[in-house]
Design a protein around this motif. Structure first.
Motif, mmCIF file in Angstrom:
data_model
loop_
_atom_site.group_PDB
_atom_site.id
_atom_site.type_symbol
_atom_site.label_atom_id
_atom_site.label_comp_id
_atom_site.label_asym_id
_atom_site.label_seq_id
_atom_site.Cartn_x
_atom_site.Cartn_y
_atom_site.Cartn_z
ATOM 1 N N LYS A 2 0.837 -1.201 0.000
ATOM 2 C CA LYS A 2 0.000 0.000 0.000
ATOM 3 C C LYS A 2 0.874 1.254 0.000
ATOM 4 N N ILE A 3 0.421 2.272 -0.728
ATOM 5 C CA ILE A 3 1.197 3.511 -0.825
ATOM 6 C C ILE A 3 1.346 4.145 0.555
ATOM 7 N N SER A 4 0.357 3.912 1.420
ATOM 8 C CA SER A 4 0.416 4.509 2.752
ATOM 9 C C SER A 4 1.607 4.005 3.557
ATOM 10 N N ARG A 5 2.183 2.865 3.156
ATOM 11 C CA ARG A 5 3.369 2.391 3.889
ATOM 12 C C ARG A 5 4.593 3.248 3.590
ATOM 13 N N LEU A 6 4.617 3.824 2.384
ATOM 14 C CA LEU A 6 5.745 4.694 2.027
ATOM 15 C C LEU A 6 5.480 6.137 2.426
ATOM 16 N N GLY A 7 4.221 6.541 2.361
ATOM 17 C CA GLY A 7 3.899 7.954 2.578
ATOM 18 C C GLY A 7 4.206 8.742 1.314
ATOM 19 N N GLU A 8 3.737 10.005 1.305
ATOM 20 C CA GLU A 8 3.914 10.844 0.119
ATOM 21 C C GLU A 8 5.392 11.012 -0.246
ATOM 22 N N PHE A 9 6.217 11.298 0.761
ATOM 23 C CA PHE A 9 7.604 11.634 0.448
ATOM 24 C C PHE A 9 8.420 10.385 0.145
ATOM 25 N N GLY A 10 8.043 9.256 0.767
ATOM 26 C CA GLY A 10 8.686 7.989 0.432
ATOM 27 C C GLY A 10 8.384 7.608 -1.011
ATOM 28 N N LEU A 11 7.147 7.873 -1.425
ATOM 29 C CA LEU A 11 6.752 7.546 -2.804
ATOM 30 C C LEU A 11 7.507 8.435 -3.800
ATOM 31 N N ILE A 12 7.605 9.728 -3.484
ATOM 32 C CA ILE A 12 8.338 10.639 -4.385
ATOM 33 C C ILE A 12 9.799 10.179 -4.500
ATOM 34 N N GLU A 13 10.377 9.757 -3.377
ATOM 35 C CA GLU A 13 11.770 9.301 -3.384
ATOM 36 C C GLU A 13 11.916 8.046 -4.263
ATOM 37 N N LYS A 14 10.910 7.182 -4.200
ATOM 38 C CA LYS A 14 10.961 5.967 -5.036
ATOM 39 C C LYS A 14 10.897 6.354 -6.519
ATOM 40 N N ILE A 15 10.003 7.291 -6.839
ATOM 41 C CA ILE A 15 9.890 7.756 -8.232
ATOM 42 C C ILE A 15 11.222 8.361 -8.677
ATOM 43 N N ARG A 16 11.819 9.150 -7.769
ATOM 44 C CA ARG A 16 13.099 9.806 -8.115
ATOM 45 C C ARG A 16 14.175 8.758 -8.435
ATOM 46 N N LYS A 17 14.237 7.735 -7.581
ATOM 47 C CA LYS A 17 15.266 6.706 -7.788
ATOM 48 C C LYS A 17 15.022 5.933 -9.073
ATOM 49 N N MET A 18 13.741 5.632 -9.352
ATOM 50 C CA MET A 18 13.405 4.833 -10.546
ATOM 51 C C MET A 18 13.699 5.554 -11.846
ATOM 52 N N THR A 19 13.676 6.887 -11.803
ATOM 53 C CA THR A 19 13.740 7.645 -13.048
ATOM 54 C C THR A 19 15.007 8.483 -13.174
ATOM 55 N N SER A 20 15.894 8.356 -12.184
ATOM 56 C CA SER A 20 17.016 9.311 -12.155
ATOM 57 C C SER A 20 17.927 9.146 -13.374
ATOM 58 N N GLN A 21 18.169 10.251 -14.013
ATOM 59 C CA GLN A 21 19.114 10.295 -15.140
ATOM 60 C C GLN A 21 20.004 11.484 -14.901
ATOM 61 N N ARG A 22 21.283 11.278 -14.946
ATOM 62 C CA ARG A 22 22.170 12.411 -14.689
ATOM 63 C C ARG A 22 22.141 13.367 -15.866
ATOM 64 N N SER A 23 22.056 14.642 -15.558
ATOM 65 C CA SER A 23 22.131 15.654 -16.607
ATOM 66 C C SER A 23 22.838 16.871 -16.030
ATOM 67 N N SER A 24 23.827 17.347 -16.770
ATOM 68 C CA SER A 24 24.592 18.491 -16.252
ATOM 69 C C SER A 24 23.752 19.764 -16.259
ATOM 70 N N SER A 25 22.597 19.721 -16.945
ATOM 71 C CA SER A 25 21.740 20.919 -16.981
ATOM 72 C C SER A 25 20.798 21.003 -15.793
#
Ligand code: ADP
Ligand code: MG
Length: 340
Positions: A2-25
Protein backbone atom coordinates in the motif's frame (compact mmCIF):
# COMPACT_ATOMS: atom_id res chain seq x y z
CA UNK A 1 2.35 -2.76 -1.03
CA UNK A 2 0.00 0.00 0.00
CA UNK A 3 1.20 3.51 -0.82
CA UNK A 4 0.42 4.51 2.75
CA UNK A 5 3.37 2.39 3.89
CA UNK A 6 5.75 4.69 2.03
CA UNK A 7 3.90 7.95 2.58
CA UNK A 8 3.91 10.84 0.12
CA UNK A 9 7.60 11.63 0.45
CA UNK A 10 8.69 7.99 0.43
CA UNK A 11 6.75 7.55 -2.80
CA UNK A 12 8.34 10.64 -4.38
CA UNK A 13 11.77 9.30 -3.38
CA UNK A 14 10.96 5.97 -5.04
CA UNK A 15 9.89 7.76 -8.23
CA UNK A 16 13.10 9.81 -8.12
CA UNK A 17 15.27 6.71 -7.79
CA UNK A 18 13.41 4.83 -10.55
CA UNK A 19 13.74 7.65 -13.05
CA UNK A 20 17.02 9.31 -12.16
CA UNK A 21 19.11 10.29 -15.14
CA UNK A 22 22.17 12.41 -14.69
CA UNK A 23 22.13 15.65 -16.61
CA UNK A 24 24.59 18.49 -16.25
CA UNK A 25 21.74 20.92 -16.98
CA UNK A 26 19.77 19.92 -13.89
CA UNK A 27 21.13 22.01 -11.01
CA UNK A 28 18.31 20.87 -8.68
CA UNK A 29 15.72 18.28 -9.69
CA UNK A 30 13.11 16.33 -7.75
CA UNK A 31 13.14 17.23 -4.07
CA UNK A 32 13.17 21.00 -3.85
CA UNK A 33 10.45 23.65 -4.08
CA UNK A 34 11.21 24.12 -7.76
CA UNK A 35 13.56 22.47 -10.22
CA UNK A 36 16.57 24.61 -11.19
CA UNK A 37 17.52 24.06 -14.82
CA UNK A 38 20.54 25.56 -16.56
CA UNK A 39 19.53 27.27 -19.81
CA UNK A 40 22.60 29.43 -20.42
CA UNK A 41 25.91 30.18 -18.73
CA UNK A 42 24.32 32.75 -16.42
CA UNK A 43 20.55 32.06 -16.34
CA UNK A 44 18.62 29.21 -14.76
CA UNK A 45 14.99 28.31 -15.33
CA UNK A 46 12.86 27.53 -12.29
CA UNK A 47 9.93 25.13 -12.78
CA UNK A 48 7.27 24.15 -10.27
CA UNK A 49 3.83 22.57 -10.44
CA UNK A 50 1.08 21.99 -7.87
CA UNK A 51 -2.42 20.55 -8.07
CA UNK A 52 -5.50 21.56 -6.10
CA UNK A 53 -8.19 18.89 -6.00
CA UNK A 54 -11.77 19.22 -4.82
CA UNK A 55 -12.31 17.10 -1.74
CA UNK A 56 -8.57 16.92 -1.05
CA UNK A 57 -7.29 20.50 -1.08
CA UNK A 58 -10.52 22.45 -1.08
CA UNK A 59 -14.23 22.17 -0.52
CA UNK A 60 -16.49 24.32 -2.68
CA UNK A 61 -18.80 24.65 0.32
CA UNK A 62 -16.36 27.13 1.86
CA UNK A 63 -14.10 28.49 -0.83
CA UNK A 64 -15.39 30.88 -3.48
CA UNK A 65 -14.11 30.61 -7.06
CA UNK A 66 -12.21 33.92 -6.95
CA UNK A 67 -10.26 32.76 -3.87
CA UNK A 68 -9.65 29.34 -5.41
CA UNK A 69 -8.13 30.98 -8.50
CA UNK A 70 -6.06 33.31 -6.34
CA UNK A 71 -4.83 30.45 -4.14
CA UNK A 72 -4.01 28.16 -7.09
CA UNK A 73 -1.64 30.81 -8.45
CA UNK A 74 -0.32 31.82 -5.01
CA UNK A 75 0.80 28.33 -3.92
CA UNK A 76 2.85 27.93 -7.10
CA UNK A 77 4.35 31.43 -6.92
CA UNK A 78 5.32 30.61 -3.35
CA UNK A 79 7.56 27.77 -4.58
CA UNK A 80 9.41 30.21 -6.84
CA UNK A 81 9.72 32.57 -3.84
CA UNK A 82 11.21 29.72 -1.81
CA UNK A 83 14.10 29.40 -4.30
CA UNK A 84 14.70 33.17 -4.31
CA UNK A 85 13.61 33.46 -7.95
CA UNK A 86 11.54 35.73 -10.16
CA UNK A 87 8.30 34.20 -11.52
CA UNK A 88 7.74 34.85 -15.24
CA UNK A 89 5.28 32.48 -16.95
CA UNK A 90 2.42 30.22 -15.98
CA UNK A 91 0.33 27.34 -17.38
CA UNK A 92 -3.08 26.38 -15.97
CA UNK A 93 -4.99 23.14 -16.52
CA UNK A 94 -8.55 22.50 -15.37
CA UNK A 95 -10.71 19.36 -15.13
CA UNK A 96 -14.22 20.78 -14.84
CA UNK A 97 -17.34 18.92 -13.64
CA UNK A 98 -20.46 19.63 -15.72
CA UNK A 99 -22.11 21.35 -12.74
CA UNK A 100 -19.81 24.37 -12.96
CA UNK A 101 -20.86 27.49 -14.88
CA UNK A 102 -18.97 29.86 -17.17
CA UNK A 103 -19.43 32.59 -14.56
CA UNK A 104 -17.75 30.44 -11.91
CA UNK A 105 -14.78 29.72 -14.16
CA UNK A 106 -14.59 33.44 -14.99
CA UNK A 107 -14.50 34.22 -11.24
CA UNK A 108 -11.74 31.64 -10.83
CA UNK A 109 -9.65 33.40 -13.50
CA UNK A 110 -10.35 36.84 -12.03
CA UNK A 111 -8.74 35.66 -8.78
CA UNK A 112 -6.01 33.78 -10.63
CA UNK A 113 -5.16 36.78 -12.77
CA UNK A 114 -5.10 39.20 -9.81
CA UNK A 115 -2.39 37.05 -8.24
CA UNK A 116 -0.45 36.70 -11.51
CA UNK A 117 -0.64 40.44 -12.22
CA UNK A 118 0.65 41.27 -8.74
CA UNK A 119 3.75 39.24 -9.57
CA UNK A 120 4.11 40.17 -13.25
CA UNK A 121 3.57 36.57 -14.33
CA UNK A 122 1.97 35.79 -17.68
CA UNK A 123 -0.39 32.89 -18.42
CA UNK A 124 0.92 31.25 -21.60
CA UNK A 125 -0.91 27.92 -21.85
CA UNK A 126 -2.59 24.99 -20.17
CA UNK A 127 -5.27 22.40 -20.79
CA UNK A 128 -9.05 22.17 -20.30
CA UNK A 129 -11.13 19.02 -19.99
CA UNK A 130 -14.23 17.63 -18.32
CA UNK A 131 -14.21 15.80 -15.02
CA UNK A 132 -16.57 13.07 -13.83
CA UNK A 133 -15.42 13.49 -10.27
CA UNK A 134 -14.55 16.86 -8.77
CA UNK A 135 -12.95 20.11 -9.89
CA UNK A 136 -9.19 19.69 -10.42
CA UNK A 137 -6.75 22.54 -10.92
CA UNK A 138 -3.13 22.05 -11.98
CA UNK A 139 -0.80 25.02 -12.25
CA UNK A 140 2.80 25.27 -13.42
CA UNK A 141 4.92 28.36 -12.89
CA UNK A 142 8.22 29.05 -14.61
CA UNK A 143 10.66 31.54 -13.21
CA UNK A 144 14.27 32.59 -13.46
CA UNK A 145 17.27 33.05 -11.24
CA UNK A 146 21.02 33.43 -11.52
CA UNK A 147 22.58 30.13 -10.52
CA UNK A 148 24.70 31.58 -7.71
CA UNK A 149 21.62 33.02 -5.98
CA UNK A 150 19.60 29.78 -5.77
CA UNK A 151 18.50 28.85 -2.25
CA UNK A 152 17.82 25.13 -1.98
CA UNK A 153 16.65 23.05 0.97
CA UNK A 154 20.09 21.49 1.23
CA UNK A 155 22.41 24.31 2.33
CA UNK A 156 21.74 24.64 6.08
CA UNK A 157 24.83 24.44 8.34
CA UNK A 158 25.17 23.68 12.08
CA UNK A 159 25.06 26.96 14.00
CA UNK A 160 22.80 28.69 11.46
CA UNK A 161 19.95 30.67 12.94
CA UNK A 162 16.46 29.66 11.76
CA UNK A 163 14.05 32.39 10.66
CA UNK A 164 10.44 32.63 9.50
CA UNK A 165 8.94 35.65 7.76
CA UNK A 166 5.61 35.79 9.59
CA UNK A 167 3.03 34.35 11.93
CA UNK A 168 2.30 30.63 11.54
CA UNK A 169 -0.81 28.53 12.09
CA UNK A 170 -3.39 31.05 10.87
CA UNK A 171 -4.33 29.21 7.70
CA UNK A 172 -4.96 25.87 9.43
CA UNK A 173 -6.95 27.62 12.17
CA UNK A 174 -8.91 29.48 9.47
CA UNK A 175 -9.77 26.16 7.83
CA UNK A 176 -11.07 24.87 11.14
CA UNK A 177 -13.23 27.96 11.57
CA UNK A 178 -14.64 27.38 8.08
CA UNK A 179 -15.32 23.70 8.73
CA UNK A 180 -17.03 24.37 12.03
CA UNK A 181 -19.22 27.02 10.48
CA UNK A 182 -20.22 24.65 7.74
CA UNK A 183 -20.74 21.51 9.74
CA UNK A 184 -21.50 22.47 13.33
CA UNK A 185 -24.48 24.65 13.83
CA UNK A 186 -24.63 26.38 17.21
CA UNK A 187 -20.89 26.81 17.50
CA UNK A 188 -20.23 29.74 15.19
CA UNK A 189 -16.99 31.59 15.73
CA UNK A 190 -17.65 34.65 13.67
CA UNK A 191 -15.42 37.26 15.20
CA UNK A 192 -13.11 39.68 13.42
CA UNK A 193 -10.21 37.43 14.42
CA UNK A 194 -11.89 34.41 12.87
CA UNK A 195 -12.51 36.37 9.67
CA UNK A 196 -8.82 37.24 9.45
CA UNK A 197 -7.88 33.58 9.91
CA UNK A 198 -10.31 32.60 7.15
CA UNK A 199 -8.78 35.27 4.90
CA UNK A 200 -5.30 33.80 5.53
CA UNK A 201 -6.60 30.38 4.49
CA UNK A 202 -8.48 31.48 1.38
CA UNK A 203 -6.14 34.20 0.08
CA UNK A 204 -2.54 33.36 1.00
CA UNK A 205 0.14 35.86 -0.01
CA UNK A 206 3.25 34.32 -1.56
CA UNK A 207 6.41 36.01 -0.25
CA UNK A 208 7.94 36.49 -3.70
CA UNK A 209 9.54 39.91 -3.08
CA UNK A 210 10.90 38.81 0.28
CA UNK A 211 12.33 35.55 -1.08
CA UNK A 212 14.01 37.52 -3.83
CA UNK A 213 15.52 40.04 -1.39
CA UNK A 214 16.82 37.23 0.83
CA UNK A 215 18.44 35.54 -2.19
CA UNK A 216 19.95 38.79 -3.52
CA UNK A 217 21.47 39.51 -0.09
CA UNK A 218 23.35 36.18 -0.33
CA UNK A 219 22.97 35.99 3.43
CA UNK A 220 20.95 32.77 3.73
CA UNK A 221 22.11 29.16 3.39
CA UNK A 222 18.80 27.29 2.79
CA UNK A 223 15.15 28.21 2.25
CA UNK A 224 11.71 26.58 1.88
CA UNK A 225 8.13 27.86 1.95
CA UNK A 226 5.89 26.55 4.73
CA UNK A 227 3.20 24.69 2.84
CA UNK A 228 2.88 21.51 4.92
CA UNK A 229 3.43 22.85 8.47
CA UNK A 230 6.59 23.94 10.27
CA UNK A 231 7.55 20.44 11.46
CA UNK A 232 7.40 18.91 7.97
CA UNK A 233 9.02 21.77 6.11
CA UNK A 234 11.81 22.19 8.66
CA UNK A 235 12.15 18.40 8.38
CA UNK A 236 12.82 18.74 4.64
CA UNK A 237 15.60 21.27 5.30
CA UNK A 238 17.14 19.07 8.03
CA UNK A 239 16.99 15.94 5.91
CA UNK A 240 18.43 17.49 2.79
CA UNK A 241 21.07 19.46 4.68
CA UNK A 242 22.00 16.44 6.91
CA UNK A 243 21.52 18.50 10.06
CA UNK A 244 19.10 18.82 13.00
CA UNK A 245 17.29 21.76 14.59
CA UNK A 246 16.39 23.16 17.98
CA UNK A 247 13.26 25.33 17.89
CA UNK A 248 12.29 27.65 20.75
CA UNK A 249 8.52 27.14 20.89
CA UNK A 250 8.06 30.52 22.61
CA UNK A 251 9.74 32.39 19.77
CA UNK A 252 7.39 31.12 17.04
CA UNK A 253 5.32 34.14 15.97
CA UNK A 254 1.56 33.79 16.52
CA UNK A 255 -0.83 36.37 15.11
CA UNK A 256 -3.12 38.30 17.44
CA UNK A 257 -6.05 36.73 15.52
CA UNK A 258 -4.91 33.20 16.35
CA UNK A 259 -4.42 34.10 20.00
CA UNK A 260 -7.89 35.68 20.21
CA UNK A 261 -9.58 32.75 18.45
CA UNK A 262 -7.58 30.05 20.29
CA UNK A 263 -10.13 29.38 23.05
CA UNK A 264 -12.80 28.63 20.41
CA UNK A 265 -10.69 26.23 18.40
CA UNK A 266 -10.25 22.50 18.87
CA UNK A 267 -6.44 22.48 18.98
CA UNK A 268 -3.72 24.58 20.66
CA UNK A 269 -2.07 27.30 18.52
CA UNK A 270 1.22 25.36 18.48
CA UNK A 271 -0.54 22.36 16.90
CA UNK A 272 -1.71 24.51 13.99
CA UNK A 273 1.82 25.91 13.64
CA UNK A 274 3.60 22.56 13.66
CA UNK A 275 1.13 20.32 11.84
CA UNK A 276 -1.16 22.65 9.94
CA UNK A 277 -0.08 23.78 6.52
CA UNK A 278 -0.62 26.50 3.96
CA UNK A 279 0.89 29.46 5.77
CA UNK A 280 3.25 30.14 2.82
CA UNK A 281 5.67 32.10 4.95
CA UNK A 282 9.33 31.50 4.16
CA UNK A 283 11.58 29.47 6.47
CA UNK A 284 15.31 30.01 6.00
CA UNK A 285 18.60 29.52 7.78
CA UNK A 286 21.52 31.93 7.97
CA UNK A 287 24.89 32.12 9.74
CA UNK A 288 25.19 34.55 12.65
CA UNK A 289 27.51 36.91 10.74
CA UNK A 290 24.83 37.52 8.08
CA UNK A 291 21.96 38.21 10.48
CA UNK A 292 22.56 41.95 10.70
CA UNK A 293 22.55 42.26 6.89
CA UNK A 294 19.34 40.22 6.65
CA UNK A 295 17.69 42.35 9.31
CA UNK A 296 18.47 45.46 7.25
CA UNK A 297 16.39 44.17 4.28
CA UNK A 298 13.15 45.54 5.69
CA UNK A 299 11.47 42.12 5.83
CA UNK A 300 9.69 40.80 8.94
CA UNK A 301 12.12 38.24 10.38
CA UNK A 302 11.49 36.07 13.41
CA UNK A 303 14.36 33.99 14.75
CA UNK A 304 12.86 30.74 16.06
CA UNK A 305 15.84 28.47 16.64
CA UNK A 306 19.15 27.07 15.51
CA UNK A 307 20.46 24.37 13.21
CA UNK A 308 22.34 21.63 15.07
CA UNK A 309 24.92 19.04 14.09
CA UNK A 310 22.97 16.22 15.79
CA UNK A 311 20.42 15.06 13.24
CA UNK A 312 17.30 15.34 15.36
CA UNK A 313 14.62 18.01 15.57
CA UNK A 314 13.78 19.25 19.06
CA UNK A 315 11.64 21.99 20.56
CA UNK A 316 12.56 23.74 23.78
CA UNK A 317 9.94 25.44 25.98
CA UNK A 318 10.33 28.53 28.18
CA UNK A 319 11.61 26.44 31.10
CA UNK A 320 14.32 24.78 29.01
CA UNK A 321 12.50 21.44 28.64
CA UNK A 322 13.36 19.78 25.34
CA UNK A 323 10.93 17.55 23.41
CA UNK A 324 11.38 15.68 20.13
CA UNK A 325 9.75 17.32 17.11
CA UNK A 326 8.64 14.85 14.48
CA UNK A 327 7.50 15.84 11.00
CA UNK A 328 3.73 15.67 11.33
CA UNK A 329 2.48 18.04 8.70
CA UNK A 330 0.19 17.03 5.88
CA UNK A 331 1.11 13.86 3.98
CA UNK A 332 -1.37 12.82 1.30
CA UNK A 333 -1.05 9.11 2.00
CA UNK A 334 -0.35 9.00 5.73
CA UNK A 335 -3.50 11.12 6.15
CA UNK A 336 -5.66 8.60 4.30
CA UNK A 337 -8.58 7.54 6.48
CA UNK A 338 -7.46 3.91 6.62
CA UNK A 339 -4.40 5.03 8.58
CA UNK A 340 -6.21 6.98 11.22
P1 ADP B 1 6.03 21.62 -2.48
O1 ADP B 1 5.26 21.29 -1.22
O2 ADP B 1 7.13 22.60 -2.28
O3 ADP B 1 5.15 21.96 -3.65
P2 ADP B 1 6.11 18.82 -2.90
O4 ADP B 1 6.14 18.30 -1.50
O5 ADP B 1 4.80 18.88 -3.61
O6 ADP B 1 6.78 20.27 -2.89
O7 ADP B 1 7.11 18.00 -3.80
C1 ADP B 1 8.42 17.73 -3.35
C2 ADP B 1 9.30 17.51 -4.54
O8 ADP B 1 8.93 16.32 -5.23
C3 ADP B 1 9.26 18.60 -5.59
O9 ADP B 1 10.57 18.75 -6.11
C4 ADP B 1 8.33 18.04 -6.66
O10 ADP B 1 8.59 18.58 -7.93
C5 ADP B 1 8.66 16.57 -6.61
N1 ADP B 1 7.58 15.66 -7.04
C6 ADP B 1 6.38 15.46 -6.41
N2 ADP B 1 5.64 14.53 -7.06
C7 ADP B 1 6.37 14.14 -8.13
C8 ADP B 1 6.16 13.20 -9.19
N3 ADP B 1 5.03 12.46 -9.28
N4 ADP B 1 7.13 13.07 -10.13
C9 ADP B 1 8.26 13.80 -10.05
N5 ADP B 1 8.53 14.68 -9.08
C10 ADP B 1 7.61 14.87 -8.11
MG1 MG C 1 7.33 24.49 -1.46
Amino acid sequence: MKISRLGEFGLIEKIRKMTSQRSSSVIAGIGDDAAVLKVSASASLLATTDMLIEGVHFDLAYIDYYSLGWKSAAVNLSDIAAMGGVPRFCLSSLCIPHTLTVEQIADFYRGFNAMLRAHRTTLVGGDTCSSRLGFVVSVTVLGEIRKELVLTRGGAKPGDKIFVTGALGDSAAGLEVLKNRVTRSGKKVVTEAAKRLIEKHLRPIPRVTWGRKIALSQGAHAMIDISDGLSSDLGHICEQSHVGALISAEKIPLSPSLQIAAPYLDAAPLDYVLSGGEDYELLFTAPLEKVRKLRSLGIPLYEIGEITRTRTMLTVDGRGKKSPLSARGYDHFLNMSENK
